[in-house]
Design an enzyme around this catalytic site. Structure first.
Site, PDB file in Angstrom:
ATOM      1  N   HIS A 193     -29.699   0.298  24.260  1.00  0.00           N
ATOM      2  CA  HIS A 193     -31.154   0.731  24.239  1.00  0.00           C
ATOM      3  C   HIS A 193     -30.941   2.134  22.780  1.00  0.00           C
ATOM      4  CE1 HIS A 193     -29.060   3.793  26.604  1.00  0.00           C
ATOM      5  NE2 HIS A 193     -29.920   4.798  26.217  1.00  0.00           N
ATOM      6  N   ASP A 194     -29.619   1.973  22.540  1.00  0.00           N
ATOM      7  CA  ASP A 194     -29.363   3.055  21.510  1.00  0.00           C
ATOM      8  C   ASP A 194     -29.060   2.370  20.111  1.00  0.00           C
ATOM      9  OD1 ASP A 194     -29.804   5.429  23.072  1.00  0.00           O
ATOM     10  OD2 ASP A 194     -27.734   5.525  23.352  1.00  0.00           O
TER      11      ASP A 194
ATOM     12  N   ASP B  49     -29.440   5.935  36.020  1.00  0.00           N
ATOM     13  CA  ASP B  49     -28.647   6.656  34.790  1.00  0.00           C
ATOM     14  C   ASP B  49     -28.606   8.097  35.022  1.00  0.00           C
ATOM     15  OD1 ASP B  49     -28.131   7.421  32.098  1.00  0.00           O
ATOM     16  OD2 ASP B  49     -29.193   5.508  31.490  1.00  0.00           O
TER      17      ASP B  49
ATOM     18  N   GLU C 255     -20.593   6.857  29.661  1.00  0.00           N
ATOM     19  CA  GLU C 255     -20.939   6.854  27.922  1.00  0.00           C
ATOM     20  C   GLU C 255     -19.683   7.653  27.422  1.00  0.00           C
ATOM     21  OE1 GLU C 255     -24.339   7.039  25.046  1.00  0.00           O
ATOM     22  OE2 GLU C 255     -24.322   8.460  26.402  1.00  0.00           O
TER      23      GLU C 255
ATOM     24  N   ASP D  28     -24.503   9.386  31.487  1.00  0.00           N
ATOM     25  CA  ASP D  28     -24.985   9.535  30.027  1.00  0.00           C
ATOM     26  C   ASP D  28     -24.197  10.816  29.325  1.00  0.00           C
ATOM     27  OD1 ASP D  28     -27.350   9.274  28.087  1.00  0.00           O
ATOM     28  OD2 ASP D  28     -27.513  11.428  28.255  1.00  0.00           O
TER      29      ASP D  28
END
Ligand code: TEU
Ligand code: CA
Length: 554
Positions: free
Chosen positions: A328-329, A98, A256, A199
């Protein structure tokens, strides 16, 4: 379109803290991941994305990095990481880390040095402004609540953080900062990574000079998005990053990216785009409200269909989206998109196939492949996620009772996806022999990988079939490169589409528990995948069972 090594791949996201604990401290770790590589390989996974496991105070569970060149001891050592890279390669798999470079941790050396000498070189790594007694530099609200400005300790200045106060934003306008980032990316790529998931990247370009925007809530602040909408020129940073790093290694990069304008899609993921791919968040954003989670609408099957088709139409064959039902969000996809009370193996398989067969790269989030569901929340004491804590307060401020507020945030909490992976029906779902850092979902006796492994009717087995179909030499060209054409779009609670390449496939999902009928298309040959034992065809008409999914060869 030039073929790339990642086009036909299947990706899997690991949230290291909750995946597999090898040493009994209750925290998942890299040796634990290594012990599960055969499981992932067997599932059909080619690319693994690791959420951050760099040195971090874990204020935002690793998305606050204090050393980009170190592994946090809770997750293992650099030797473990080298071994993980080696072991993935042995299995012809690729590892992504990440890349969290919109911000670092306030415990990063750069930030420490900026505090010591805000006028020195590291002061310019951040966005600093002189502190005034009567007002903040701008009225922007951080994603995790409250103003984006906090005091720079020991100085008369304030620093900008669009996320948590322990996540100071990095100043991308400063070439010296950009050099540090590229150096780090290349350092990791030299180690043999396959690439990165990138990210929060749309936040790196700020609209300068800073100014206030119209407040959008009673707190007098405005969403960061108001500023981002005015920020032009992110492409210069992203293009430079691509050329200086990923491109040289033919690395895979998945951004993202939120809210891109349709005309920007070629810049982002077209031929020589900034990224190899970007996530499609259209369905994840459905129902969201500017007021906060408490005001979010339920997402219906019709919404889900519309969102997927919109993104597909917008993208076409310009590039490759990365398709998710959760990460994961987000809450668990099966709990979010399947109407309440209807979550069962059949409906989970239907959702899996509808997403997996879209044009793009399928991403599976850990536990999705066994149909893991949202966790039951009984009290706010069980909440770890900083975003949930903030949204709870927002709900209370809006006048909801504590019970109502808990219920409202439980539905969307990021913790839903962060409970430990359910490996077996043993103690702590086989995740750890110690005390898990976050409680295991109590449904692990029914939902776990071990029970599903040898059950041909399980959700896990269905995912394996989906993966195998994508890799089948007869169908891979069509599934990877074929076009997508929606069909029977106006038939309620039915999501169906053609994939047309050198073959023609028809995906039909009955997105409700009631049966419904569709007309058998001309040229129907055979069923490639079915979540029921039978297909009912009479007089040119298919009667679909509740939540039946069919993939037909036409
Ligand atoms: O997320 C960026 C982001 O904008 C959304 O996560 C959203 O604001 C948030 O989930 C609200 O609940 C990325 C990471 O995926 C997330 O885990 C991090 O917290 C965030 O960046 C900051 O690094
Ligand atoms: Ca551990």
């Amino acid at each position: 379109m030039e073929k790339k090594w990642w086009h036909d791949k299947i990706a899997y996201q690991i949230y290291p803290k909750s995946f597999c604990d090898s040493n009994g401290d209750g925290i998942g770790d890299i040796p634990g991941i290594i012990s599960k590589l055969d499981y992932l390989h067997d599932l059909g996974v080619d690319i693994i994305w690791l959420s951050p496991c760099y040195a971090s105070p874990l204020a935002d569970e690793g998305y606050d990095i204090s050393d980009y060149y170190a592994i946090d001891p809770r997750f293992g050592t650099m030797e473990d990481m080298d071994r993980l890279i080696l072991e993935t390669k042995k299995r012809n798999m690729y590892l992504l880390m990440d890349l969290v470079v919109n911000h670092c941790s306030d415990e990063h050396e750069w930030f420490q040095k900026a505090c010591e000498d805000p006028e020195g070189p590291y002061g310019n790594f951040f966005y600093l402004r002189d502190k005034k007694d009567d007002r903040l530099p701008t009225n922007w609200r951080s994603y995790f609540g409250g103003p984006v400005w906090d005091d720079l300790p020991g100085t008369g200045k304030q620093y900008l953080h669009v996320f948590h106060k322990k996540q100071p934003d990095l100043n991308w306008e400063n070439p010296a900062l950009r050099e540090e980032i590229y150096k780090n990316i290349n350092w990791w790529l030299d180690k043999g990574l396959g690439g990165f998931r990138i990210d929060a990247i749309i936040n790196i370009k700020k609209a300068l000079p800073f100014r206030d925007y119209t407040p959008d809530r009673a707190d007098g602040l405005c969403s960061v998005n108001a500023m981002l909408k005015e920020a032009d020129g992110i492409g210069e940073f992203l293009g430079e990053m691509r050329d200086r790093t990923f491109k040289k290694y033919d690395a895979f990069s998945v951004g993202e990216v939120f809210n891109e304008k349709p005309e920007e899609i070629p810049d982002f993921i077209g031929q020589n785009g900034y990224f190899s791919s970007m996530f499609d968040f259209n369905a994840a954003m459905a129902g969201s409200s500017e007021k906060g989670w408490y005001d979010a609408a339920m997402v219906t099957p019709e919404d889900y269909k519309r969102c997927c088709f919109e993104s597909q139409a917008k993208t076409g064959d310009t590039g490759f989206l990365s398709n998710i039902i959760e990460n994961h969000d987000e809450p668990r996809g099966v709990s979010r998109y399947i109407p309440q009370g209807d979550c069962c193996p059949e409906s989970k398989k239907m959702l899996a196939a509808l997403s997996f067969m879209l044009r793009g790269i399928p991403f599976i989030y850990q536990g999705q492949e066994i149909g893991m569901e949202n966790k039951p929340f009984t009290s706010m004491d069980e909440v770890d996620d900083i975003s949930t804590l903030d949204e709870y307060q927002v709900a209370l401020d809006a006048g909801l009772s504590p019970e109502e507020a808990l219920k409202a945030v439980a539905r969307l909490s990021r913790d839903n996806a962060r409970t430990p992976m359910q490996w077996s029906d043993k103690l702590n779902a086989g995740f750890t022999t110690g005390t898990p850092w976050m409680k295991v979902n109590p449904n692990y006796k029914q939902i776990n990988a071990e029970a599903q492994m040898n059950d041909p009717g399980s959700v896990l087995s269905f995912y394996k079939q989906l993966a195998a179909l994508r890799k089948h030499p007869d169908y891979t060209q069509t599934i990877v490169y074929g076009s997508l054409e929606p069909v029977w779009e106006n038939q309620r609670n039915l999501m169906a589409y053609y994939r047309k390449g050198d073959k023609t496939l028809l995906v039909i999902g009955n997105f409700q528990k009631e049966e419904q009928q569709v007309t058998l298309p001309d040229g129907y040959q055979n069923v490639l995948l079915n979540n029921y034992d039978t297909i009912r065809i009479r007089d040119n008409c298919i009667s679909l069972y509740g939540y039946q999914i069919l993939i037909l060869n036409i």
